[in-house]
Design a protein around this motif. Sequence first.
Motif, PDB file in Angstrom:
ATOM      1  N   TYR A 274       1.020  -1.075   0.066  1.00 43.79           N
ATOM      2  CA  TYR A 274      -0.014   0.046  -0.001  1.00 43.79           C
ATOM      3  C   TYR A 274       0.700   1.175  -0.012  1.00 43.79           C
ATOM      4  CZ  TYR A 274      -3.006   3.662   1.814  1.00 43.79           C
ATOM      5  OH  TYR A 274      -4.026   4.758   1.639  1.00 43.79           O
ATOM      6  N   GLN A 275       0.755   1.896  -1.217  1.00 45.17           N
ATOM      7  CA  GLN A 275       1.432   3.296  -1.211  1.00 45.17           C
ATOM      8  C   GLN A 275       0.607   4.402  -0.133  1.00 45.17           C
ATOM      9  OE1 GLN A 275       2.660   4.797  -4.918  1.00 45.17           O
ATOM     10  NE2 GLN A 275       2.984   6.799  -4.066  1.00 45.17           N
ATOM     11  N   ALA A 276       1.411   4.659   0.885  1.00 48.76           N
ATOM     12  CA  ALA A 276       0.669   5.405   2.002  1.00 48.76           C
ATOM     13  C   ALA A 276       0.785   6.762   1.894  1.00 48.76           C
ATOM     14  CB  ALA A 276       1.182   5.126   3.355  1.00 48.76           C
ATOM     15  N   ALA A 277       1.683   7.333   1.310  1.00 53.14           N
ATOM     16  CA  ALA A 277       2.128   8.829   1.383  1.00 53.14           C
ATOM     17  C   ALA A 277       3.378   9.240   0.425  1.00 53.14           C
ATOM     18  CB  ALA A 277       1.987   9.374   2.867  1.00 53.14           C
ATOM     19  N   ASP A 278       3.386  10.542   0.592  1.00 57.58           N
ATOM     20  CA  ASP A 278       4.823  11.045  -0.089  1.00 57.58           C
ATOM     21  C   ASP A 278       5.636  11.774   1.067  1.00 57.58           C
ATOM     22  OD1 ASP A 278       4.488  10.037  -2.578  1.00 57.58           O
ATOM     23  OD2 ASP A 278       3.374  12.093  -3.308  1.00 57.58           O
ATOM     24  N   LEU A 279       6.718  11.202   1.416  1.00 58.07           N
ATOM     25  CA  LEU A 279       7.587  11.881   2.447  1.00 58.07           C
ATOM     26  C   LEU A 279       8.409  13.012   1.820  1.00 58.07           C
ATOM     27  CD1 LEU A 279       8.544  12.007   5.201  1.00 58.07           C
ATOM     28  CD2 LEU A 279      10.471  10.294   4.557  1.00 58.07           C
ATOM     29  N   TYR A 280       8.132  14.056   2.414  1.00 57.31           N
ATOM     30  CA  TYR A 280       9.029  15.488   2.035  1.00 57.31           C
ATOM     31  C   TYR A 280      10.272  15.379   3.018  1.00 57.31           C
ATOM     32  CZ  TYR A 280       5.240  16.645  -0.989  1.00 57.31           C
ATOM     33  OH  TYR A 280       4.524  16.722  -1.942  1.00 57.31           O
ATOM     34  N   HIS A 281      11.425  15.583   2.601  1.00 56.66           N
ATOM     35  CA  HIS A 281      12.540  15.374   3.422  1.00 56.66           C
ATOM     36  C   HIS A 281      13.725  16.053   2.701  1.00 56.66           C
ATOM     37  CE1 HIS A 281      14.521  11.941   1.312  1.00 56.66           C
ATOM     38  NE2 HIS A 281      13.565  11.937   0.967  1.00 56.66           N
ATOM     39  N   ARG A 282      14.886  16.206   3.678  1.00 57.74           N
ATOM     40  CA  ARG A 282      15.992  16.591   3.396  1.00 57.74           C
ATOM     41  C   ARG A 282      17.229  15.733   3.544  1.00 57.74           C
ATOM     42  NH1 ARG A 282      17.226  22.240   5.914  1.00 57.74           N
ATOM     43  NH2 ARG A 282      18.969  22.182   4.761  1.00 57.74           N
ATOM     44  N   SER A 283      18.275  15.715   2.826  1.00 60.44           N
ATOM     45  CA  SER A 283      19.273  14.560   3.100  1.00 60.44           C
ATOM     46  C   SER A 283      20.044  14.921   4.443  1.00 60.44           C
ATOM     47  CB  SER A 283      20.185  14.741   2.057  1.00 60.44           C
ATOM     48  OG  SER A 283      21.489  13.897   2.190  1.00 60.44           O
ATOM     49  N   LEU A 284      20.208  14.081   5.153  1.00 64.68           N
ATOM     50  CA  LEU A 284      20.709  14.531   6.641  1.00 64.68           C
ATOM     51  C   LEU A 284      22.293  14.568   6.488  1.00 64.68           C
ATOM     52  CD1 LEU A 284      19.106  11.884   9.095  1.00 64.68           C
ATOM     53  CD2 LEU A 284      18.404  14.047   8.638  1.00 64.68           C
ATOM     54  N   VAL A 285      23.081  14.071   5.687  1.00 64.56           N
ATOM     55  CA  VAL A 285      24.228  14.419   5.260  1.00 64.56           C
ATOM     56  C   VAL A 285      24.454  15.895   4.632  1.00 64.56           C
ATOM     57  CG1 VAL A 285      26.445  13.745   3.890  1.00 64.56           C
ATOM     58  CG2 VAL A 285      24.787  12.091   5.081  1.00 64.56           C
ATOM     59  N   SER A 286      23.590  16.275   3.777  1.00 61.84           N
ATOM     60  CA  SER A 286      23.675  17.540   3.229  1.00 61.84           C
ATOM     61  C   SER A 286      23.353  18.577   4.474  1.00 61.84           C
ATOM     62  CB  SER A 286      22.637  17.728   2.137  1.00 61.84           C
ATOM     63  OG  SER A 286      21.314  17.666   2.519  1.00 61.84           O
ATOM     64  N   VAL A 287      22.425  18.327   5.437  1.00 64.89           N
ATOM     65  CA  VAL A 287      22.398  19.302   6.474  1.00 64.89           C
ATOM     66  C   VAL A 287      23.612  19.328   7.275  1.00 64.89           C
ATOM     67  CG1 VAL A 287      21.021  19.855   8.344  1.00 64.89           C
ATOM     68  CG2 VAL A 287      19.996  18.804   6.344  1.00 64.89           C
ATOM     69  N   ILE A 288      24.310  18.299   7.477  1.00 69.90           N
ATOM     70  CA  ILE A 288      25.421  18.335   8.530  1.00 69.90           C
ATOM     71  C   ILE A 288      26.460  18.819   7.844  1.00 69.90           C
ATOM     72  CG2 ILE A 288      27.412  16.902   9.298  1.00 69.90           C
ATOM     73  CD1 ILE A 288      25.399  14.541   9.684  1.00 69.90           C
ATOM     74  N   ARG A 289      26.805  18.876   6.260  1.00 67.22           N
ATOM     75  CA  ARG A 289      27.765  19.640   5.612  1.00 67.22           C
ATOM     76  C   ARG A 289      27.367  21.165   5.543  1.00 67.22           C
ATOM     77  NH1 ARG A 289      31.480  16.708   2.390  1.00 67.22           N
ATOM     78  NH2 ARG A 289      30.932  14.648   1.935  1.00 67.22           N
ATOM     79  N   GLU A 290      26.225  21.436   5.429  1.00 66.11           N
ATOM     80  CA  GLU A 290      25.828  22.709   5.213  1.00 66.11           C
ATOM     81  C   GLU A 290      26.008  23.305   6.975  1.00 66.11           C
ATOM     82  OE1 GLU A 290      21.824  25.046   5.088  1.00 66.11           O
ATOM     83  OE2 GLU A 290      21.803  23.308   4.284  1.00 66.11           O
ATOM     84  N   LYS A 291      25.843  22.728   7.775  1.00 73.81           N
ATOM     85  CA  LYS A 291      26.050  23.398   9.225  1.00 73.81           C
ATOM     86  C   LYS A 291      27.663  23.400   9.500  1.00 73.81           C
ATOM     87  CE  LYS A 291      25.061  24.149  13.498  1.00 73.81           C
ATOM     88  NZ  LYS A 291      24.210  25.314  13.864  1.00 73.81           N
ATOM     89  N   ILE A 292      28.396  22.424   9.276  1.00 76.39           N
ATOM     90  CA  ILE A 292      29.844  22.452   9.569  1.00 76.39           C
ATOM     91  C   ILE A 292      30.285  23.774   8.831  1.00 76.39           C
ATOM     92  CG2 ILE A 292      31.966  21.277   9.576  1.00 76.39           C
ATOM     93  CD1 ILE A 292      29.708  20.148  11.726  1.00 76.39           C
ATOM     94  N   ALA A 293      29.859  23.743   7.448  1.00 73.89           N
ATOM     95  CA  ALA A 293      30.494  24.870   6.545  1.00 73.89           C
ATOM     96  C   ALA A 293      30.000  26.165   7.131  1.00 73.89           C
ATOM     97  CB  ALA A 293      30.396  24.803   5.386  1.00 73.89           C
ATOM     98  N   ASN A 294      28.817  26.575   7.987  1.00 78.21           N
ATOM     99  CA  ASN A 294      28.242  27.691   8.104  1.00 78.21           C
ATOM    100  C   ASN A 294      29.202  28.601   9.207  1.00 78.21           C
ATOM    101  OD1 ASN A 294      26.694  29.681   8.842  1.00 78.21           O
ATOM    102  ND2 ASN A 294      25.003  28.599   9.610  1.00 78.21           N
ATOM    103  N   ALA A 295      29.740  29.615   8.479  1.00 75.18           N
ATOM    104  CA  ALA A 295      30.549  30.434   9.206  1.00 75.18           C
ATOM    105  C   ALA A 295      30.002  31.065  10.575  1.00 75.18           C
ATOM    106  CB  ALA A 295      31.184  31.506   8.465  1.00 75.18           C
ATOM    107  N   ARG A 296      28.731  31.412  10.435  1.00 79.56           N
ATOM    108  CA  ARG A 296      27.967  32.023  11.505  1.00 79.56           C
ATOM    109  C   ARG A 296      28.003  31.105  12.742  1.00 79.56           C
ATOM    110  NH1 ARG A 296      22.579  32.000  13.276  1.00 79.56           N
ATOM    111  NH2 ARG A 296      22.371  30.342  11.702  1.00 79.56           N
ATOM    112  N   ASP A 297      27.748  29.785  12.653  1.00 88.43           N
ATOM    113  CA  ASP A 297      27.761  28.884  13.845  1.00 88.43           C
ATOM    114  C   ASP A 297      29.303  28.136  14.123  1.00 88.43           C
ATOM    115  OD1 ASP A 297      25.360  29.776  14.109  1.00 88.43           O
ATOM    116  OD2 ASP A 297      24.654  28.003  12.547  1.00 88.43           O
TER     117      ASP A 297
END
Length: 414
Positions: free
Chosen positions: A211-234
């Motif tokens: 049964y196809q229940a739904a569509d999951l909207y999500h982001r790649s966790l690895v891309s979020v980690i890369r974006e976070k580490i490379a964020n000069a503000r934090d």
Amino acid sequence: DMSLARRRPRRQNRQMPKRFRDVLPVPPPTVPAGVRELPPASVGEVITSNESSALPRIVFCTTPNIFGLVRQYFSSTPPSHDPEEYVTITDLSSIPGSPPVNEVSNPPDSQYHPYPNRSSFELGDWYWNQGVQKSQGDFVKLIEILGDSAFSCGDVRSTQWKKVNSRLGLNEYDKEDGVEWEDEDAGWKRTPVSINVPFSRTTDTPGPWVYQAADLYHRSLVSVIREKIANARDSKLFHYEPYELRWHPPHLDDEVPIYGDLYTCPAFHEAHGKLQELPREPGCNLPRVVAGLMFWSDATQLTSFGNAKLWPTYMYFGNESKYRRCKPSCNLSNHVAYFETLPDSFKDFTGGKGMNPECATHCHRELFHEQWKILLDDEFLEAYEHGIVIHCCDGITRRFYPRIFTYSADYPEK
């Protein structure tokens, strides 16, 4: 003759008793930049610890701060990056009137957006917010606006009122494609989610059915980690190395551990120790860092009447202080997914009568687990085992290994 009270000498520099003194919070002791090459005895010391090991280990320890707190690291050298030296009173408290640390100065007129200037804003505010039927008091208010010395007729005359009013009524989520909030530039993806629904042998079609229940909207966790580490503000306040926060009470002989943040707790220390003991990647001698992940999700009701709701999922980094994570102005919450529940059409799929409570609970749980399988994809599992090489903002390249420490959620199967 003078009275006894007047003859008694007045004491100078009186202080309140300690129980009534209010001391402002201060960060843990810092490691000055010059000490990170070769720590002198005046700032920190290298001590021998016999805890949890048959062989003595050499660790670096800072000097105490005003509260007697000491930072003890897991290596004999000071950390290459010390976030505590950038901590201010604003990061540790919510003092009224204190500006955020990362506040960016805006152009003078940007605060009136979408109005181009103050005069247009005041006139537009009077028109829209003083009621549909204007009164004598509203007329007096208009006279005060026009008579103000700061009011400029030229600014009002040059304002494109139709464009401003259109922006005021614009809803950025109203789009025709049906995926209002999806932003491909931010890395959002849509993945269909299917589950196996068991049908009993007494039904016309026994066995598991997809049964196809739904569509999951999500982001790649690895891309979020890369974006976070490379964020000069934090990056300045991101802890690459954990430490033990210790305190020596005056009434005890030994120091006691102090737990306040994830990077000072035993679970993080254990993960850090296990990571350092693992065999290195072939030909890699980069520093290895634990990226502590903390997830949070909860269903959110969107309307006062009806059943419209969303189930957002957020990811935090335990390498950052809890004092900053709890401040919405710091923007440390990373939106990673919208979880889905079984739709109303699921009853039609099961024959219109629904299923027994045990089977319904099973299907809810399976849908929840399938969505987490999508989030914890092969890319994340590869990073979990072999790490992610990221060039940090301090100029040092490190290999980060994501580790999940906490997950705060409700009961999706209910």
